[in-house]
Design a protein around this motif. Structure first.
Motif, PDB file in Angstrom:
ATOM      1  N   THR A 191      -5.144 -20.187 -35.472  1.00  0.00           N
ATOM      2  CA  THR A 191      -5.369 -20.631 -34.095  1.00  0.00           C
ATOM      3  C   THR A 191      -5.114 -22.126 -33.960  1.00  0.00           C
ATOM      4  O   THR A 191      -5.580 -22.915 -34.778  1.00  0.00           O
ATOM      5  CB  THR A 191      -6.814 -20.309 -33.665  1.00  0.00           C
ATOM      6  OG1 THR A 191      -6.993 -18.895 -33.654  1.00  0.00           O
ATOM      7  CG2 THR A 191      -7.107 -20.856 -32.264  1.00  0.00           C
ATOM      8  N   TRP A 214     -14.425 -13.843 -25.612  1.00  0.00           N
ATOM      9  CA  TRP A 214     -12.970 -13.847 -25.479  1.00  0.00           C
ATOM     10  C   TRP A 214     -12.336 -14.364 -26.763  1.00  0.00           C
ATOM     11  O   TRP A 214     -12.862 -15.276 -27.400  1.00  0.00           O
ATOM     12  CB  TRP A 214     -12.520 -14.750 -24.318  1.00  0.00           C
ATOM     13  CG  TRP A 214     -13.063 -14.312 -22.998  1.00  0.00           C
ATOM     14  CD1 TRP A 214     -14.246 -14.693 -22.418  1.00  0.00           C
ATOM     15  CD2 TRP A 214     -12.458 -13.376 -22.099  1.00  0.00           C
ATOM     16  NE1 TRP A 214     -14.406 -14.055 -21.209  1.00  0.00           N
ATOM     17  CE2 TRP A 214     -13.329 -13.239 -20.982  1.00  0.00           C
ATOM     18  CE3 TRP A 214     -11.273 -12.653 -22.114  1.00  0.00           C
ATOM     19  CZ2 TRP A 214     -13.048 -12.411 -19.912  1.00  0.00           C
ATOM     20  CZ3 TRP A 214     -10.986 -11.815 -21.047  1.00  0.00           C
ATOM     21  CH2 TRP A 214     -11.860 -11.698 -19.952  1.00  0.00           C
ATOM     22  N   HIS A 215     -11.207 -13.773 -27.122  1.00  0.00           N
ATOM     23  CA  HIS A 215     -10.424 -14.268 -28.245  1.00  0.00           C
ATOM     24  C   HIS A 215      -9.362 -15.257 -27.747  1.00  0.00           C
ATOM     25  O   HIS A 215      -8.762 -15.042 -26.691  1.00  0.00           O
ATOM     26  CB  HIS A 215      -9.734 -13.115 -28.972  1.00  0.00           C
ATOM     27  CG  HIS A 215     -10.675 -12.280 -29.784  1.00  0.00           C
ATOM     28  ND1 HIS A 215     -10.301 -11.098 -30.395  1.00  0.00           N
ATOM     29  CD2 HIS A 215     -11.987 -12.460 -30.106  1.00  0.00           C
ATOM     30  CE1 HIS A 215     -11.334 -10.592 -31.042  1.00  0.00           C
ATOM     31  NE2 HIS A 215     -12.366 -11.397 -30.879  1.00  0.00           N
ATOM     32  N   SER A 278      -5.729 -10.956 -28.999  1.00  0.00           N
ATOM     33  CA  SER A 278      -6.173 -11.761 -27.850  1.00  0.00           C
ATOM     34  C   SER A 278      -5.551 -11.273 -26.547  1.00  0.00           C
ATOM     35  O   SER A 278      -5.408 -12.038 -25.590  1.00  0.00           O
ATOM     36  CB  SER A 278      -5.827 -13.237 -28.080  1.00  0.00           C
ATOM     37  OG  SER A 278      -4.448 -13.393 -28.374  1.00  0.00           O
TER      38      SER A 278
END
Length: 321
Positions: A191, A214-215, A278
Motif C-alpha cells: 500500500t 474500508w480497504h 479493495s
C-alpha cells in the motif's frame, strides 16, 4: 471553519494532514513532541495521546478525529489500550466522527483474498488487539456513545516502516544483496502511504464511509522478488540481489533487533498469498491507487536514494475505466 484533529504525526498522520490542508481544510495535528508538517492550515500541538481530557478539549467542534497513532510493535500491549480509550472518550465528548488508521492484522491467517467482510479472527494477543479496538469503537457507535466511526485498513506500506523499507530498500539502492526474512515468491499486497491518506480523507468527509471498515485501493499484489525488481527498475538501480534468511538465523537475529523479533509475529503474511481486495472503496468512492513506480520512487527518496527529488502527497484520484 471546522478543524480536523489528527492524533499521531508519523507518516500516516502527517500525509493525511497535508492532503486535508491542500484541500483547504484546517488541521490540528497532535503528537507528544508537537511535530508535524509545515503548512499554513496545519496547527501542531504537543499533547499526550493517553490524556482523554486534553484530547476532548482539542476535539471540541472538530469535523472528525483521526487515530493515526502507531506505537512501537513491541509496546502494543501496553501502549495501545490507554491511547484507544482516550480517543474513544474524546469522540464521545466532542460528538466528532472517529476515523481509525487500521491494518490487516485483525484478520489473522487467511486462505484467500481479504475483503472487509472477512471475520476478524486473529488469535495472537497483539494482532487480536487491533481487532478488539475496532470492535470496541463500533460497539460504542451502536450504543449511541459516539456519533460515527470508520476504520481504514492498508497493507504493508511502501514509503513507511515495513519489511520493504526496513530490510530491502537501502541495500537495493546501494546495489548490495538484501537479506529478507520471508519467502521471495509469494504474492503480497503493498500500500502507498498516499493512498492510505487519501482513503482516510475520504472516510472523514464522505458519510457513506461511516460505521464500517474500508480497504485502501492498492496496486495489484507482487511477490517480494517482483517488488524488488520493480523498485530497482523504477529508480535505475542495479538488478536486485535477494537472499532469504534461513529461519534459525532469523530467530537468532531477533534477539538483537526488536523490529526483526516483531516481524516473526506477522511472518504468516508472507508464507502464503496475502492479498487485499479493495473493490468496495474503488467502486464506492471512485478512488484508484497511486502509480506503483511513482510510489517506489518516493520510497527511494525517503531512504535517501534519489537526490534532488521530493515526495508528493497526491489527492484521491478518480477511478479509471
Amino acid at each position: 471553519m471546522a478543524v480536523y484533529l489528527i492524533v499521531g504525526a508519523g507518516m500516516v498522520g502527517s500525509t493525511t494532514a497535508r492532503q486535508l490542508a491542500e484541500r483547504g481544510e484546517q488541521v490540528r495535528i497532535v503528537s507528544r513532541s508537537g511535530r508535524g508538517p509545515t503548512h499554513p492550515l496545519v496547527e501542531r500541538i504537543a499533547a499526550d495521546a493517553t490524556d482523554a481530557d486534553r484530547l476532548g478539549e482539542l476535539a471540541q467542534g472538530a469535523a472528525a478525529i483521526y487515530n493515526c497513532l502507531n506505537p512501537a510493535y513491541h509496546r502494543w500491549l501496553t501502549d495501545w489500550p490507554p491511547m484507544a480509550a482516550a480517543l474513544l472518550t474524546a469522540a464521545e465528548r466532542s460528538g466528532a466522527p472517529l476515523v481509525i488508521a487500521g491494518c490487516l492484522y485483525g484478520y489473522g491467517e487467511v486462505t484467500g483474498p481479504m475483503t472487509e467482510n472477512n471475520p476478524l479472527a486473529a488469535t495472537h494477543p497483539k494482532l487480536k488487539m487491533r481487532a478488539d479496538m475496532w470492535g470496541d469503537a463500533l460497539a460504542a457507535q451502536r450504543a449511541g456513545r459516539i456519533h460515527a466511526v470508520t476504520e481504514v485498513r492498508g497493507s504493508d506500506y511502501l514509503q513507511a516502516q515495513s519489511i520493504f523499507s526496513f530490510v530491502m530498500g537501502k541495500p537495493l539502492l546501494a546495489g548490495r544483496r538484501a537479506f529478507v526474512p520471508a519467502p521471495l515468491d509469494v504474492p503480497h499486497t503493498w500500500t502507498s502511504i498516499n493512498d492510505m491518506a487519501a482513503m482516510l480523507v475520504t472516510a472523514a468527509t464522505d458519510q457513506r464511509a461511516w460505521n464500517r471498515a474500508w480497504h485502501v485501493p492498492s496496486a495489484p499484489p507482487l511477490t517480494i522478488r517482483e517488488l524488488a525488481t520493480r523498485f530497482t527498475g523504477a529508480i535505475g538501480a542495479p538488478a536486485p540481489k535477494l537472499t532469504t534468511i534461513p529461519d534459525p538465523i532469523f530467530r537468532a537475529t531477533g534477539f538483537l533487533s526488536p523490529m526483526l523479533r516483531e516481524l516473526r509475529t506477522t511472518a504468516y503474511q508472507f508464507a502464503r498469498p496475502f492479498v487485499m481486495d479493495s473493490t468496495a472503496a474503488t467502486t464506492t468512492f471512485g478512488l484508484r491507487h497511486q502509480p506503483l513506480d511513482e510510489a517506489l520512487r518516493e520510497a527511494a527518496t525517503l531512504l535517501g536514494g534519489i537526490p534532488g527529488t521530493t515526495t508528493g502527497t497526491p489527492q484521491a484520484r478518480p477511478a479509471t475505466a
